[in-house]
Scaffold this motif. Structure first.
Motif, PDB file in Angstrom:
ATOM      1  N   PRO A  17      90.214  64.379 -35.024  1.00 44.79           N
ATOM      2  CA  PRO A  17      91.640  64.299 -35.542  1.00 44.79           C
ATOM      3  C   PRO A  17      92.429  63.267 -35.342  1.00 44.79           C
ATOM      4  N   ARG A  18      92.120  62.529 -34.174  1.00 46.37           N
ATOM      5  CA  ARG A  18      93.175  61.457 -33.826  1.00 46.37           C
ATOM      6  C   ARG A  18      92.644  60.155 -34.441  1.00 46.37           C
ATOM      7  N   LEU A  19      91.702  59.987 -35.030  1.00 45.56           N
ATOM      8  CA  LEU A  19      91.372  58.585 -35.678  1.00 45.56           C
ATOM      9  C   LEU A  19      92.347  58.125 -36.653  1.00 45.56           C
ATOM     10  N   ALA A  20      93.273  59.071 -37.268  1.00 45.21           N
ATOM     11  CA  ALA A  20      94.261  58.548 -38.337  1.00 45.21           C
ATOM     12  C   ALA A  20      95.243  57.507 -37.665  1.00 45.21           C
ATOM     13  N   GLY A  21      95.393  57.807 -36.260  1.00 43.93           N
ATOM     14  CA  GLY A  21      96.638  57.065 -35.774  1.00 43.93           C
ATOM     15  C   GLY A  21      95.996  55.621 -35.197  1.00 43.93           C
ATOM     16  N   ILE A  22      94.845  55.360 -35.173  1.00 47.62           N
ATOM     17  CA  ILE A  22      94.287  54.187 -34.328  1.00 47.62           C
ATOM     18  C   ILE A  22      94.519  52.957 -35.358  1.00 47.62           C
ATOM     19  N   ARG A  23      95.239  52.111 -34.532  1.00 43.97           N
ATOM     20  CA  ARG A  23      95.664  50.667 -35.330  1.00 43.97           C
ATOM     21  C   ARG A  23      94.946  49.442 -34.603  1.00 43.97           C
ATOM     22  N   LEU A  24      94.438  49.720 -33.391  1.00 45.35           N
ATOM     23  CA  LEU A  24      93.889  48.760 -32.788  1.00 45.35           C
ATOM     24  C   LEU A  24      92.400  48.369 -33.283  1.00 45.35           C
ATOM     25  N   MET A  83      85.008  59.583 -26.171  1.00 44.48           N
ATOM     26  CA  MET A  83      86.028  59.572 -25.243  1.00 44.48           C
ATOM     27  C   MET A  83      86.970  58.154 -25.245  1.00 44.48           C
ATOM     28  N   LEU A  84      86.307  56.903 -25.592  1.00 43.25           N
ATOM     29  CA  LEU A  84      86.928  55.647 -25.781  1.00 43.25           C
ATOM     30  C   LEU A  84      87.888  55.775 -27.250  1.00 43.25           C
ATOM     31  N   LEU A  85      87.308  56.526 -28.381  1.00 42.96           N
ATOM     32  CA  LEU A  85      88.265  56.349 -29.493  1.00 42.96           C
ATOM     33  C   LEU A  85      89.479  57.364 -29.034  1.00 42.96           C
ATOM     34  N   LYS A  86      89.034  58.495 -28.239  1.00 39.28           N
ATOM     35  CA  LYS A  86      90.449  59.297 -27.970  1.00 39.28           C
ATOM     36  C   LYS A  86      91.328  58.381 -27.062  1.00 39.28           C
ATOM     37  N   LEU A  87      90.923  57.703 -26.044  1.00 39.85           N
ATOM     38  CA  LEU A  87      91.647  56.773 -25.260  1.00 39.85           C
ATOM     39  C   LEU A  87      92.504  55.799 -26.330  1.00 39.85           C
ATOM     40  N   VAL A  88      91.723  55.104 -27.030  1.00 39.13           N
ATOM     41  CA  VAL A  88      92.558  54.235 -28.133  1.00 39.13           C
ATOM     42  C   VAL A  88      93.667  55.019 -28.734  1.00 39.13           C
ATOM     43  N   ALA A  89      93.421  56.307 -29.348  1.00 42.05           N
ATOM     44  CA  ALA A  89      94.360  56.848 -29.910  1.00 42.05           C
ATOM     45  C   ALA A  89      95.618  57.253 -29.048  1.00 42.05           C
ATOM     46  N   GLU A  90      95.258  57.727 -27.777  1.00 41.27           N
ATOM     47  CA  GLU A  90      96.415  57.975 -26.886  1.00 41.27           C
ATOM     48  C   GLU A  90      97.113  56.513 -26.560  1.00 41.27           C
ATOM     49  N   ASP A  91      96.436  55.579 -26.464  1.00 43.12           N
ATOM     50  CA  ASP A  91      97.159  54.124 -25.932  1.00 43.12           C
ATOM     51  C   ASP A  91      97.805  53.514 -26.933  1.00 43.12           C
ATOM     52  N   ALA A  92      98.016  54.309 -28.394  1.00 45.39           N
ATOM     53  CA  ALA A  92      98.649  53.658 -29.218  1.00 45.39           C
ATOM     54  C   ALA A  92     100.174  54.405 -29.015  1.00 45.39           C
ATOM     55  N   GLN A  93     100.390  55.339 -28.321  1.00 40.55           N
ATOM     56  CA  GLN A  93     101.388  55.842 -27.836  1.00 40.55           C
ATOM     57  C   GLN A  93     102.106  55.173 -26.675  1.00 40.55           C
ATOM     58  N   ARG A  94     101.328  54.307 -26.027  1.00 45.81           N
ATOM     59  CA  ARG A  94     102.178  53.499 -24.755  1.00 45.81           C
ATOM     60  C   ARG A  94     102.643  52.190 -25.187  1.00 45.81           C
ATOM     61  N   GLU A  95     103.343  51.753 -24.318  1.00 50.26           N
ATOM     62  CA  GLU A  95     104.119  50.360 -24.531  1.00 50.26           C
ATOM     63  C   GLU A  95     103.539  49.266 -24.523  1.00 50.26           C
ATOM     64  N   PHE A  96     102.237  49.161 -23.692  1.00 49.40           N
ATOM     65  CA  PHE A  96     101.457  47.860 -23.350  1.00 49.40           C
ATOM     66  C   PHE A  96     100.131  48.592 -23.575  1.00 49.40           C
ATOM     67  N   PRO A  97      99.241  47.877 -24.446  1.00 52.46           N
ATOM     68  CA  PRO A  97      97.796  48.107 -24.607  1.00 52.46           C
ATOM     69  C   PRO A  97      96.875  48.241 -23.454  1.00 52.46           C
ATOM     70  N   ALA A  98      95.835  49.214 -23.397  1.00 47.65           N
ATOM     71  CA  ALA A  98      95.041  49.019 -22.277  1.00 47.65           C
ATOM     72  C   ALA A  98      93.858  48.118 -22.894  1.00 47.65           C
ATOM     73  N   LEU A  99      93.763  48.125 -24.115  1.00 46.72           N
ATOM     74  CA  LEU A  99      92.501  47.398 -24.649  1.00 46.72           C
ATOM     75  C   LEU A  99      93.153  46.523 -25.928  1.00 46.72           C
ATOM     76  N   HIS A 100      92.160  45.596 -26.269  1.00 45.50           N
ATOM     77  CA  HIS A 100      92.708  44.586 -27.490  1.00 45.50           C
ATOM     78  C   HIS A 100      91.402  44.775 -28.462  1.00 45.50           C
ATOM     79  N   GLY A 101      90.506  45.541 -28.187  1.00 45.36           N
ATOM     80  CA  GLY A 101      89.401  45.960 -29.316  1.00 45.36           C
ATOM     81  C   GLY A 101      88.606  46.919 -28.775  1.00 45.36           C
ATOM     82  N   ALA A 102      87.836  47.708 -29.585  1.00 41.26           N
ATOM     83  CA  ALA A 102      87.098  48.836 -29.369  1.00 41.26           C
ATOM     84  C   ALA A 102      86.042  48.826 -30.111  1.00 41.26           C
ATOM     85  N   ILE A 103      84.877  49.269 -29.599  1.00 44.34           N
ATOM     86  CA  ILE A 103      83.427  49.338 -30.286  1.00 44.34           C
ATOM     87  C   ILE A 103      82.990  50.724 -29.876  1.00 44.34           C
TER      88      ILE A 103
END
Length: 342
Positions: free
Chosen positions: A256-263, A149-169
């Motif tokens: 399939p969403r991991l490729a877009g994660i920059r966080l 769930m968290l990885l999916k959230l991080v991938a979705e968050d990349a499309q938002r203007e302001f980040p919900a998170l600053h790091g993820a594990i």
């Protein structure tokens, strides 16, 4: 940044490398007993989730936040939860766990539950925390279902203007849910499946009998579900708007969403995890923010090592080291985050 794949420094003690021993050992070892403070968070649809905070929290309002998302039918009583929350609290983080709907002390209110791809509640919590602690860096950690769930959230968050998170594990994320369902139908892993199914059915049965759930399912039908795939097809999918288990697995899997994660994101995976295939990441494209650490052994959310002559949680040590590194960067991080959140 470029994606990184590394060997984890986890070493299973002699005689304790078996995947099932590693999976079960955390439940047999003493766990920390931190002081906890409970909070009920109202959700936009009228439901609630229950938060559990390590108390007392840091006096500094700008102290970094550590938000933990548990696994399937987990809670703050799960051994890994106590270990990880304690490790974060000892490092000056304001640490809390969000129980998914119905996983806290009370049943949830709406005719639904939670699932591996349901990021809305977590994002709602993170936006509330950003308003409550506007200058505090926000780090999230997910375990198993909560990690996907968290990885999916991080991938979705990349499309938002302001980040919900600053790091993820992400610890042991089943990023291919269909493949994980297959693994749980084979060999000794069926024991874990039976345990998880029992917990899920026990929670759904009284609500089904009371007519609270919009399901064309009888109690007898529920009792007859023998695999998690069957449960997801009959309960999880229709409750949450999926056409069936296959549709749910396809749309909720983070792989399939991991490729877009920059966080900045750390993924920890054991190749002998009985919940998923050993070559889970062989054909997965990782985003530039991801550091993937894999170990030969570790089981599912096990990673029990010998330290100081005693068995101890490598996960708590590794996550603690990651938090130490991020905490050391928080002055500059906080300045950048305060600009992005304003």
């Amino acid at each position: 940044m470029t994606p990184e794949r590394h060997d984890a420094d986890f070493q299973a003690p002699p005689g304790l490398a078996n995947r099932h021993l590693q999976t079960l050992l955390p439940r047999l070892l003493p766990a920390p007993s931190p002081v906890l403070s409970w909070e009920t968070l109202a959700l936009p649809d009228g439901d609630v989730v229950e938060l559990c905070w390590i108390a007392p929290g840091p006096a500094d309002e700008d102290a970094p936040l550590f938000v933990l998302f548990h696994g399937l039918e987990g809670s703050v009583d799960s051994p890994y939860a106590r270990q990880l929350l304690t490790a974060a609290g000892e490092r000056g983080y304001r640490a809390l766990l969000m129980h998914f709907r119905g996983c806290g002390r009370h049943p949830n209110r709406r005719p639904r539950a939670y699932h591996s791809g349901d990021t809305a509640d977590a994002h709602w919590l993170l936006t509330r925390l950003a308003r409550r602690y506007p200058r505090a860096p926000r780090i999230a950690c997910g375990v198993s279902l909560g990690a996907n769930m968290l990885l999916k959230l991080v991938a979705e968050d990349a499309q938002r203007e302001f980040p919900a998170l600053h790091g993820a594990i992400a610890i042991a994320p089943p990023v291919d849910l269909a493949a994980s369902a297959d693994c749980l139908e084979r060999g000794f892993a069926r024991v874990y499946q039976r345990h998880l199914l029992g917990a899920l059915k026990a929670k759904v049965a009284p609500r089904l009998d009371a007519g609270e759930l919009p399901l064309a399912l009888s109690s007898r039908d529920l009792n007859g579900l023998g695999t998690l795939r069957q449960y997801d097809d009959a309960v999880t999918a229709p409750l949450h708007g999926f056409a069936g288990a296959a549709d749910y697995y396809r749309r909720a899997s983070a792989g399939p969403r991991l490729a877009g994660i920059r966080l900045p994101t750390l993924i920890l995976h054991a190749e002998d995890d009985p919940f998923m295939p050993s070559r889970l990441y062989q054909d997965v494209t990782l985003g530039p923010g991801i550091r993937l650490e894999t170990s030969r052994h570790g089981g599912h959310v096990g990673f029990i090592e010998r330290r100081g002559g005693r068995l101890a949680s490598w996960l708590a040590r590794r996550v603690g080291a990651q938090l130490d590194g991020w905490a050391g960067a928080t002055p500059s991080m906080r300045e950048a985050f305060s600009r992005s959140d304003s």
